[in-house]
Write a protein that holds these residues in place. Sequence first.
Motif, mmCIF file in Angstrom:
data_model
loop_
_atom_site.group_PDB
_atom_site.id
_atom_site.type_symbol
_atom_site.label_atom_id
_atom_site.label_comp_id
_atom_site.label_asym_id
_atom_site.label_seq_id
_atom_site.Cartn_x
_atom_site.Cartn_y
_atom_site.Cartn_z
ATOM 1 N N ILE A 15 0.842 -1.211 0.000
ATOM 2 C CA ILE A 15 0.000 0.000 0.000
ATOM 3 C C ILE A 15 0.871 1.253 0.000
ATOM 4 O O ILE A 15 0.615 2.204 -0.746
ATOM 5 N N LYS A 16 1.961 1.235 0.793
ATOM 6 C CA LYS A 16 2.844 2.408 0.854
ATOM 7 C C LYS A 16 3.581 2.628 -0.472
ATOM 8 O O LYS A 16 3.840 3.769 -0.855
ATOM 9 N N ILE B 226 -8.760 -0.605 5.542
ATOM 10 C CA ILE B 226 -10.200 -0.660 5.235
ATOM 11 C C ILE B 226 -10.952 0.389 6.047
ATOM 12 O O ILE B 226 -11.856 1.053 5.542
ATOM 13 N N ARG B 227 -10.548 0.570 7.322
ATOM 14 C CA ARG B 227 -11.203 1.594 8.164
ATOM 15 C C ARG B 227 -10.921 2.990 7.610
ATOM 16 O O ARG B 227 -11.786 3.876 7.644
ATOM 17 N N ILE B 228 -9.709 3.182 7.097
ATOM 18 C CA ILE B 228 -9.350 4.486 6.501
ATOM 19 C C ILE B 228 -10.200 4.731 5.252
ATOM 20 O O ILE B 228 -10.795 5.802 5.081
ATOM 21 N N GLU C 277 -13.356 5.930 12.684
ATOM 22 C CA GLU C 277 -13.451 6.702 11.426
ATOM 23 C C GLU C 277 -13.196 8.195 11.627
ATOM 24 O O GLU C 277 -12.959 8.910 10.647
ATOM 25 N N GLN C 278 -13.274 8.668 12.907
ATOM 26 C CA GLN C 278 -13.063 10.105 13.116
ATOM 27 C C GLN C 278 -11.657 10.522 12.680
ATOM 28 O O GLN C 278 -11.445 11.644 12.210
ATOM 29 N N ILE D 204 -7.052 1.991 -4.089
ATOM 30 C CA ILE D 204 -5.616 1.826 -3.830
ATOM 31 C C ILE D 204 -5.373 1.243 -2.437
ATOM 32 O O ILE D 204 -4.517 0.379 -2.244
ATOM 33 N N LEU D 205 -6.147 1.710 -1.440
ATOM 34 C CA LEU D 205 -5.960 1.230 -0.067
ATOM 35 C C LEU D 205 -6.351 -0.240 0.100
ATOM 36 O O LEU D 205 -5.967 -0.880 1.071
ATOM 37 N N LYS D 206 -7.115 -0.761 -0.850
ATOM 38 C CA LYS D 206 -7.540 -2.163 -0.739
ATOM 39 C C LYS D 206 -6.573 -3.132 -1.430
ATOM 40 O O LYS D 206 -6.758 -4.337 -1.367
ATOM 41 N N ILE D 207 -5.555 -2.602 -2.130
ATOM 42 C CA ILE D 207 -4.594 -3.477 -2.826
ATOM 43 C C ILE D 207 -3.435 -3.768 -1.871
ATOM 44 O O ILE D 207 -2.604 -2.889 -1.615
#
Length: 542
Positions: free
Chosen positions: A35-36, A132-134, A444-445, A527-530
């Motif tokens: 991800i990074k 996933i939360r992000i 999520e905040q 992108i965050l899910k890959i």
Amino acid sequence: MAMMPGSLAFDEFGRPFLILKDQEKQKRLTGNDAIKSHILAAKSVAQTLRSSLGPRGLDKMMISADGDVTITNDGATILKMMDVEHQIAKLMVELSQSQDNEIGDGTTGVVVLAGALLEQAEILLDKGIHPIRIADGFEMAAQRCMEYLESDLSMEFPIEEREMLIKAAETTLSSKIVSKCNRQMAEIAVDAVLSVADLKTRDVNFELIKVEGKTGGRIEDTLMVKGVIIDKDFSHSQMPKVLKDVKIAILTCPFEPPKPKTKHKLDVTSVEDYKELHKYEQEKFIEMVQKVKEAGATLAICQWGFDDEANHLLLHHNLPAVRWVGGPEIELIAIATGGRIVPRFEELTEAKLGKAGTVRELTFGTAKERMLVIEDCVNSKAVTILVRGGNKMIVEEVKRSLHDALCVVRNFIRDSRVVYGGGSTEIACSIKIQQEADKISSLEQYAFRGFAEALEAIPMALAENSGLAPIQNLTAVKAKQVQDKNTKLGMDCMGKGTFDMKEQNVLEPLHSKKQQIMLASQLVKMILKIDDVRSPVDKYGM
């Protein structure tokens, strides 16, 4: 990740299989490392475009493989011409392209916003929050953002007022090469769209707007013609240069005697045979010209060429003609003049002729370059913009600028709601999302606060590119928005002495802003899910 090195071999049944070399040295990225890596690639693309954002944004010079030079600050064009290898960077290119296809403007902003969101996502990942939360938090924040845009920040735009449309077009053109003649170009864009728009159904037919370019002259020489301009001239230099009340025969059949369609050959063995063949050709040419004249045509426009003999006969019979007119131009002439495209001389009738008030020849400079203008057409909706500029690069950039302005005016006609630009909308949304974050008790905040921070990247970039102190200006405007409860305050990029975007007449379509936020958040979520990068070989478990 590139394809792993290997060679192809065949077993005893002829089936191919791969022999992989150096398999133990191959690396595969998984989890947060993957991800990074994606975030880094996307951020580098966004960073490249960041300096091109806003009215004072800088241009990029793109040099193609064959040496062609393009100078532009249009995000979609820059990314399209960049030689991008990384798969995530390619997604950023597609992101700007989809914004361009849907809206036509805001292609740089959407990439900068996506880059800023990914930057915030990286900070949250380092805090140990699951991707996933992000992603879910960003999606929720984007949804709240769009609801706030609809309910509180947008206002109805009077599309009947030409002046307001011109001001909106000027906002788009302020960051382009044409900014020195902003008003003139905005008027051309608005008049062109209003000429082809149906205000009852809120529809704009872009097929009826044609943009032609001609090097030489100044940008200020750009003009709009209510009709069609074709980059051709009359086939004979002695034909009249101006025709009035013209009836046009639009032909896709060649002005030449019919040829045998089979593989037969014609042998001419004597002078008499040659004379007979010449006489036959002459009769056929005259017959064709007569058919056009009998139909009542005073101008013939032909998709194909004709030789000097046919050209002489056309002049002799007082029938001006234009040859080698391309397919798209033929279609546009037919639409504009209300004529029908005729594939055979036998089918030509008076009912199929197009009608125009004037057909005249334009000449440019000393290069003997000419163009034909067909004006006062039956279907007066068709318009052509003739772009002038010192060289090809300037003409192409002016064309791109006008395309953006035309798209923005079209968007206002389709959806007449607007928001204020100059970063004011992003700052207002950022303040709202920050307030919303305080009401959320779940994880999520953090994503909400990250989203609010990312929105501030747009006004920061605008201030930076305008030579202002970005942080000081942003904090001052943000504090003033909260204090005065005025969401119209943004960055004073042009140095007009006021932060109020209403006074500066900086307007943007609501649809464009919503599309930017939606597309950027969707791409970031993807992108965050890959979390795993596999090469084509890896998927077979080798």
